[in-house]
Design a protein around this motif. Structure first.
Motif, PDB file in Angstrom:
ATOM      1  N   GLU A 181    -101.324 149.996  33.076  1.00 18.74           N
ATOM      2  CA  GLU A 181    -101.991 151.023  32.275  1.00 18.74           C
ATOM      3  C   GLU A 181    -101.109 152.249  32.023  1.00 18.74           C
ATOM      4  O   GLU A 181    -101.608 153.324  31.695  1.00 18.74           O
ATOM      5  CB  GLU A 181    -103.312 151.448  32.938  1.00 18.74           C
ATOM      6  N   GLU A 182     -99.813 152.079  32.154  1.00 23.11           N
ATOM      7  CA  GLU A 182     -98.864 153.166  31.874  1.00 23.11           C
ATOM      8  C   GLU A 182     -97.885 152.705  30.806  1.00 23.11           C
ATOM      9  O   GLU A 182     -97.388 151.573  30.842  1.00 23.11           O
ATOM     10  CB  GLU A 182     -98.105 153.559  33.138  1.00 23.11           C
ATOM     11  N   ILE A 183     -97.612 153.578  29.826  1.00 23.01           N
ATOM     12  CA  ILE A 183     -96.649 153.259  28.774  1.00 23.01           C
ATOM     13  C   ILE A 183     -95.237 153.504  29.299  1.00 23.01           C
ATOM     14  O   ILE A 183     -94.903 154.614  29.732  1.00 23.01           O
ATOM     15  CB  ILE A 183     -96.913 154.102  27.516  1.00 23.01           C
ATOM     16  N   VAL A 184     -94.428 152.453  29.272  1.00 22.39           N
ATOM     17  CA  VAL A 184     -93.077 152.513  29.829  1.00 22.39           C
ATOM     18  C   VAL A 184     -92.059 152.254  28.718  1.00 22.39           C
ATOM     19  O   VAL A 184     -92.090 151.193  28.087  1.00 22.39           O
ATOM     20  CB  VAL A 184     -92.894 151.468  30.947  1.00 22.39           C
ATOM     21  N   PRO A 185     -91.148 153.199  28.450  1.00 22.09           N
ATOM     22  CA  PRO A 185     -90.074 152.938  27.482  1.00 22.09           C
ATOM     23  C   PRO A 185     -88.979 152.083  28.115  1.00 22.09           C
ATOM     24  O   PRO A 185     -88.569 152.320  29.249  1.00 22.09           O
ATOM     25  CB  PRO A 185     -89.552 154.338  27.142  1.00 22.09           C
ATOM     26  N   LYS A 186     -88.524 151.065  27.368  1.00 14.13           N
ATOM     27  CA  LYS A 186     -87.414 150.232  27.825  1.00 14.13           C
ATOM     28  C   LYS A 186     -86.327 150.254  26.759  1.00 14.13           C
ATOM     29  O   LYS A 186     -86.612 150.272  25.563  1.00 14.13           O
ATOM     30  CB  LYS A 186     -87.883 148.803  28.110  1.00 14.13           C
ATOM     31  N   HIS A 187     -85.081 150.239  27.222  1.00 15.59           N
ATOM     32  CA  HIS A 187     -83.953 150.505  26.332  1.00 15.59           C
ATOM     33  C   HIS A 187     -83.051 149.288  26.169  1.00 15.59           C
ATOM     34  O   HIS A 187     -82.894 148.476  27.079  1.00 15.59           O
ATOM     35  CB  HIS A 187     -83.139 151.680  26.870  1.00 15.59           C
ATOM     36  N   SER A 188     -82.447 149.219  25.005  1.00 22.07           N
ATOM     37  CA  SER A 188     -81.499 148.156  24.685  1.00 22.07           C
ATOM     38  C   SER A 188     -80.241 148.780  24.091  1.00 22.07           C
ATOM     39  O   SER A 188     -80.322 149.745  23.325  1.00 22.07           O
ATOM     40  CB  SER A 188     -82.120 147.172  23.689  1.00 22.07           C
ATOM     41  N   ILE A 189     -79.079 148.218  24.448  1.00 23.31           N
ATOM     42  CA  ILE A 189     -77.805 148.681  23.888  1.00 23.31           C
ATOM     43  C   ILE A 189     -77.119 147.503  23.208  1.00 23.31           C
ATOM     44  O   ILE A 189     -76.950 146.439  23.813  1.00 23.31           O
ATOM     45  CB  ILE A 189     -76.873 149.259  24.969  1.00 23.31           C
ATOM     46  N   THR A 190     -76.737 147.688  21.955  1.00 22.71           N
ATOM     47  CA  THR A 190     -75.982 146.680  21.216  1.00 22.71           C
ATOM     48  C   THR A 190     -74.680 147.303  20.746  1.00 22.71           C
ATOM     49  O   THR A 190     -74.674 148.406  20.192  1.00 22.71           O
ATOM     50  CB  THR A 190     -76.772 146.164  19.999  1.00 22.71           C
ATOM     51  N   ALA A 191     -73.577 146.603  20.983  1.00 27.45           N
ATOM     52  CA  ALA A 191     -72.255 147.094  20.585  1.00 27.45           C
ATOM     53  C   ALA A 191     -71.714 146.256  19.439  1.00 27.45           C
ATOM     54  O   ALA A 191     -71.846 145.026  19.432  1.00 27.45           O
ATOM     55  CB  ALA A 191     -71.295 147.042  21.765  1.00 27.45           C
ATOM     56  N   PHE A 192     -71.109 146.928  18.470  1.00 24.49           N
ATOM     57  CA  PHE A 192     -70.477 146.271  17.330  1.00 24.49           C
ATOM     58  C   PHE A 192     -68.988 146.614  17.357  1.00 24.49           C
ATOM     59  O   PHE A 192     -68.625 147.788  17.468  1.00 24.49           O
ATOM     60  CB  PHE A 192     -71.096 146.749  16.015  1.00 24.49           C
ATOM     61  N   MET A 193     -68.139 145.591  17.249  1.00 25.49           N
ATOM     62  CA  MET A 193     -66.687 145.779  17.285  1.00 25.49           C
ATOM     63  C   MET A 193     -66.046 144.958  16.176  1.00 25.49           C
ATOM     64  O   MET A 193     -66.379 143.786  16.003  1.00 25.49           O
ATOM     65  CB  MET A 193     -66.128 145.333  18.644  1.00 25.49           C
ATOM     66  N   HIS A 194     -65.114 145.565  15.444  1.00 26.42           N
ATOM     67  CA  HIS A 194     -64.517 144.862  14.306  1.00 26.42           C
ATOM     68  C   HIS A 194     -63.090 145.359  14.078  1.00 26.42           C
ATOM     69  O   HIS A 194     -62.870 146.547  13.828  1.00 26.42           O
ATOM     70  CB  HIS A 194     -65.363 145.101  13.045  1.00 26.42           C
ATOM     71  N   ILE A 195     -62.114 144.440  14.175  1.00 27.64           N
ATOM     72  CA  ILE A 195     -60.735 144.762  13.794  1.00 27.64           C
ATOM     73  C   ILE A 195     -60.655 144.622  12.279  1.00 27.64           C
ATOM     74  O   ILE A 195     -60.845 143.529  11.739  1.00 27.64           O
ATOM     75  CB  ILE A 195     -59.725 143.813  14.463  1.00 27.64           C
TER      76      ILE A 195
END
Length: 280
Positions: free
Chosen positions: A61-75
């Motif tokens: 019954e508690e709102i919990v924020p959860k996080h995601s990290i996405t990395a983009f790499m390009h030569i």
């Protein structure tokens, strides 16, 4: 007789010595060093940026924020392009440190996009800084060179007082938020940044937040180290927020560096004013 026994004993000893297993040295466990970096502007032959996403979950019954990290790499320049190592460190607002790295690749890659933190609860409920370190090689002018790029980004924090003179554009760029309706009762958003300049270097950090009808504020999507030669940005996938909250507004803060000057643009989007991209 004694001489014969002595020769047999000597032969047995030599045989046992020859059967001794060779000593195999175990490879020392790799331990990445903490990234030491500063906020950078742009790299001419390499593009790397970070997308930070947040969704909400109901737990006990508690709102919990959860996080995601996405990395983009390009030569982006040269031939025989290959990313050979990458590492990302992040620190939460209460000082908890974590890291992710990869140094073994099944095949050479000049472009990588990876979500290495898949919607988890972090200590303190908020990420404070993210640092990246990427090693790569490419051949320019017939010379194969190995390079290292590293940078550090401080995550923008919400402050209501920042949102006074609001607009979603200036003479350099404009940004927008689009909303899509599906049958899952969740919110689906896309973010876009479009430039009024052409082929000029610019560095962008952007963070958005949702504000609910209960006046609660949660992070939504962040874009960091988007260092580009004026290449427009559009979300690859939807930013999804659970329908367990009623969103009233979306706050966006964008900071860019252009020709040595830093500019901040803020805007507040009412949820009822948002439309799908094709209806704009």
């Amino acid at each position: 007789m004694k001489k014969h026994n002595f020769l047999l004993l000597l032969l047995l000893i030599l045989t046992l010595v020859g059967c001794k297993k060779p000593v195999v040295e175990e490879e020392e466990e790799f331990k990445p060093e903490k990234i030491e970096a500063e906020h950078s502007f742009i790299v001419d032959d390499f593009s790397s940026y970070i997308k930070l996403s947040t969704n909400l979950f109901l737990e006990e019954e508690e709102i919990v924020p959860k996080h995601s990290i996405t990395a983009f790499m390009h030569i982006v320049k040269g031939v025989n392009r290959e990313i050979t190592y990458y590492q990302y460190d992040w620190v939460t607002v209460d000082g908890t440190f974590d890291t992710y790295y990869k140094r073994d690749f099944s095949e050479p890659s000049r472009f990588i996009a990876q979500q290495f933190l898949p919607f988890v609860k972090v200590s303190g409920n908020e990420i404070d800084t993210i640092s990246g370190l990427i090693k790569y090689k490419s051949k320019l002018d017939d010379v194969l060179e190995e390079r290292v790029v590293k940078y550090k980004e401080e995550i923008l924090k919400f402050n209501q007082s920042d949102f006074t003179n609001n607009s979603n554009h200036d003479e350099i760029l404009n940004f927008n938020v689009y909303k899509f309706d599906f049958e899952d009762n969740d919110y689906h958003f896309k973010f876009a940044i479009n430039f009024e300049i052409e082929a000029e270097p610019i560095h962008i950090d952007m963070q958005s937040w949702i504000k609910t009808k209960d006046d609660e504020v949660y992070p939504l999507m962040g874009l960091y180290n988007y260092a580009t030669y004026s290449e427009n940005y559009l979300s690859v996938s939807d930013e999804i927020v659970s329908g367990i909250v009623d969103i009233e507004e979306i706050y966006v803060k964008l900071v860019y560096i252009y020709k040595g000057n830093t500019k901040v643009i803020t805007n507040i989007f009412n949820i009822n004013d948002l439309v799908p991209l094709e209806e704009e």
